[in-house]
Design a protein around this motif. Structure first.
Motif, PDB file in Angstrom:
ATOM      1  N   ILE A  39       0.833  -1.206   0.000  1.00 56.23           N
ATOM      2  CA  ILE A  39       0.000   0.000   0.000  1.00 56.23           C
ATOM      3  C   ILE A  39       0.863   1.249   0.000  1.00 56.23           C
ATOM      4  CG2 ILE A  39      -1.673   1.313   1.356  1.00 56.23           C
ATOM      5  CD1 ILE A  39      -2.919  -1.290   2.217  1.00 56.23           C
ATOM      6  N   SER A  40       1.920   1.244   0.805  1.00 54.42           N
ATOM      7  CA  SER A  40       2.783   2.431   0.862  1.00 54.42           C
ATOM      8  C   SER A  40       3.537   2.640  -0.452  1.00 54.42           C
ATOM      9  CB  SER A  40       3.771   2.294   2.019  1.00 54.42           C
ATOM     10  OG  SER A  40       4.655   1.197   1.805  1.00 54.42           O
ATOM     11  N   ILE A  41       3.864   1.539  -1.136  1.00 54.51           N
ATOM     12  CA  ILE A  41       4.517   1.692  -2.447  1.00 54.51           C
ATOM     13  C   ILE A  41       3.579   2.401  -3.421  1.00 54.51           C
ATOM     14  CG2 ILE A  41       5.356   0.426  -4.453  1.00 54.51           C
ATOM     15  CD1 ILE A  41       6.496  -1.662  -2.553  1.00 54.51           C
ATOM     16  N   MET A  42       2.324   1.953  -3.458  1.00 57.90           N
ATOM     17  CA  MET A  42       1.355   2.603  -4.357  1.00 57.90           C
ATOM     18  C   MET A  42       1.116   4.051  -3.951  1.00 57.90           C
ATOM     19  SD  MET A  42      -1.513  -0.352  -5.092  1.00 57.90           S
ATOM     20  CE  MET A  42      -1.871  -0.621  -3.361  1.00 57.90           C
ATOM     21  N   LEU A  43       0.976   4.301  -2.651  1.00 60.31           N
ATOM     22  CA  LEU A  43       0.710   5.654  -2.195  1.00 60.31           C
ATOM     23  C   LEU A  43       1.905   6.569  -2.444  1.00 60.31           C
ATOM     24  CD1 LEU A  43      -1.090   7.671  -0.734  1.00 60.31           C
ATOM     25  CD2 LEU A  43      -0.287   6.747   1.449  1.00 60.31           C
ATOM     26  N   PHE A  44       3.109   6.069  -2.176  1.00 62.85           N
ATOM     27  CA  PHE A  44       4.312   6.880  -2.402  1.00 62.85           C
ATOM     28  C   PHE A  44       4.494   7.182  -3.883  1.00 62.85           C
ATOM     29  CE2 PHE A  44       8.884   7.276  -3.188  1.00 62.85           C
ATOM     30  CZ  PHE A  44       9.234   8.250  -2.270  1.00 62.85           C
ATOM     31  N   THR A  45       4.280   6.169  -4.716  1.00 60.47           N
ATOM     32  CA  THR A  45       4.422   6.381  -6.160  1.00 60.47           C
ATOM     33  C   THR A  45       3.420   7.413  -6.666  1.00 60.47           C
ATOM     34  OG1 THR A  45       5.167   4.101  -6.408  1.00 60.47           O
ATOM     35  CG2 THR A  45       4.424   5.236  -8.390  1.00 60.47           C
ATOM     36  N   LEU A  46       2.168   7.272  -6.213  1.00 58.33           N
ATOM     37  CA  LEU A  46       1.145   8.223  -6.629  1.00 58.33           C
ATOM     38  C   LEU A  46       1.467   9.631  -6.149  1.00 58.33           C
ATOM     39  CD1 LEU A  46      -1.692   8.830  -7.808  1.00 58.33           C
ATOM     40  CD2 LEU A  46      -2.616   8.266  -5.553  1.00 58.33           C
ATOM     41  N   ALA A  47       1.880   9.755  -4.900  1.00 59.96           N
ATOM     42  CA  ALA A  47       2.143  11.081  -4.339  1.00 59.96           C
ATOM     43  C   ALA A  47       3.312  11.750  -5.045  1.00 59.96           C
ATOM     44  CB  ALA A  47       2.416  10.959  -2.832  1.00 59.96           C
TER      45      ALA A  47
END
Length: 444
Positions: A39-47
């Motif tokens: 989840i943090s990978i997706m959130l970090f990438t998106l951000a």
């Protein structure tokens, strides 16, 4: 405070340290840490992508809405994170305040997103949580796998000689001299070390998830300022409703009491004036009755004025005012007021009416033989305590909703105290005695 006791808690044979690896909490926390990484990978990438793209396009008109869309996506992930923390960590995080716009439309929404501190805190969470999720994932998975693998080594050690052609786990070796964990002592020691790692793993998981709890609470929940504003808005509504109810009560008392009596008095005096020449004795009797009605009307007006704000409270303070209230109670009341100075006028008035209503409850509901009132100051708080030896059974209202079975208006009293950051605590077991403690700020 009156407490409802549930069924007796089941006693465990094993101490907490031994049963922690098998508890549901440990497994939920492990699942939370395992899910945090993807989840943090997706959130970090998106951000990072949306923020970088929006910042790069800020030279054009498209940069601002792209940046706003990235912040909105971070807020969406924040909702997912709050649900995940609520489900797996039992962390009840309130939703932050929504985006507020004065107008409708895309531009107003974009401006609201960019000006919202909540949006930027969600972006900060996306950036900070990624490196922490990587670290926590590696630590949690390492301890979890090594612990359970070594603990259960006696059960699966046979796989090595059967399928790998070796005697067990190779601890070290250079091709000529190899050391395998294959003797009974070595297998037992491996299992013991695995047991120690397995017992330590739940506490390591709790330490790791404590950091996640702090991040979710601090960055994804409502800010303290917004929470305080919401509380003040709620308290203001309570104060306004209370003031409106008091005004309606005063109007009703005037209309049904003193006003009606004065109207009847005016009519009686008019009849007496007409009979003054025809029947002086009857007129004198009517004037005498009117005089009695005047005394009753004055007493009602005095009682009404005392209910609004007693003069003795303004002139002489809580000690004299509470003594006057205690003298009107149906049971003997001991009053002990130990105050070095007078509190704020508003707090003094609330304290007076709190004790007055509690003593009315004693007179109406408690069936007590005696009561006591104690007032003292502790640091910057004013404390009131009303105790009676009655039948008990009063229930403290719920501190949030005011729900529950209450006696004598305790729910309304708790709301009034809560409006000024006060607390009401009720200890009233069946059969008595009843002790009601109210805590108020010293200054308004």
């Amino acid at each position: 405070m009156a407490t409802d006791y549930g069924p007796e808690t089941r006693r465990h044979i094993l101490p907490p340290a031994l049963r922690a690896p098998l508890e549901a909490r440990t497994w939920r926390e492990f699942g939370y840490l395992m899910l945090s990484l993807p989840i943090s990978i997706m959130l970090f990438t998106l951000a990072v992508t949306m923020t970088s793209l929006g910042a790069g396009l800020c030279v054009t008109f498209l940069g601002v809405p792209v940046l706003a869309a990235g912040l909105a996506a971070c807020r969406g992930f924040g909702s997912l994170e709050r649900i995940r923390a609520r489900t797996l960590l039992d962390l009840d995080v309130a939703d932050p305040e929504p985006v507020r716009t004065k107008k409708s439309g895309l531009m107003a929404w974009t401006g609201g997103i960019l000006k919202s501190g909540v949006s930027w805190r969600h972006l900060l969470y996306a950036l900070l949580h990624f490196p922490w999720a990587v670290f926590a994932f590696c630590v949690a998975l390492t301890f979890w796998l090594y612990g359970w693998t070594m603990l259960l080594y006696p059960l699966w050690q046979w796989i090595f000689p059967v399928y790998a052609g070796v005697d067990g786990i190779q601890l070290y070796g250079d091709g000529t001299h190899n050391f395998y964990l294959d003797s009974p002592f070595e297998i037992a020691m491996t299992s013991v070390i695995g047991l120690l790692l397995t017992l330590a793993t739940p506490w390591i998981l709790r330490a790791l998830t404590t950091v996640d709890r702090l991040m979710v609470l601090g960055l994804l929940g409502p800010s303290r300022l917004a929470t305080r504003v919401t509380e003040l808005e709620s308290d203001r509504g309570v104060v306004v409703d209370t003031a409106a109810a008091d005004l309606r009560r005063i109007e009703r008392d005037l209309h049904d009491g003193a006003q009606a009596r004065l109207v009847a008095l005016a009519m009686d005096l008019g009849l007496a004036k007409e009979k003054l020449t025809e029947d002086p004795q009857a007129a004198a009797r009517m004037v005498d009755e009117a005089h009695g009605e005047v005394k009753i009307a004055l007493q009602e007006l005095r009682d009404l004025a005392r209910g609004i704000h007693p003069a003795v409270l303004t002139d002489r303070g809580l000690d004299a005012a509470l003594s006057a209230v205690a003298s009107r109670c149906t049971v003997p009341v001991r009053v002990d007021v130990d105050l070095p100075a007078r509190p704020a006028a508003a707090i003094e008035g609330i304290a007076y009416f709190t004790v007055s209503e509690l003593l009315q409850n004693v007179s109406k509901h408690a069936r007590a033989r005696s009561a006591s009132v104690d007032v003292w100051r502790t640091q910057d708080r004013l404390l009131l305590q009303v105790t009676d030896d009655g039948q008990g059974g009063a229930t403290a209202p719920d501190s949030v909703s005011g729900a529950g079975t209450t006696v004598g208006g305790l729910a309304g009293l708790a709301e009034r105290l809560d409006a000024v950051d006060g607390i009401l605590v009720v200890d009233s077991p069946p059969g008595g005695p009843t002790t009601v403690t109210a805590e108020l700020p010293w200054r308004a």
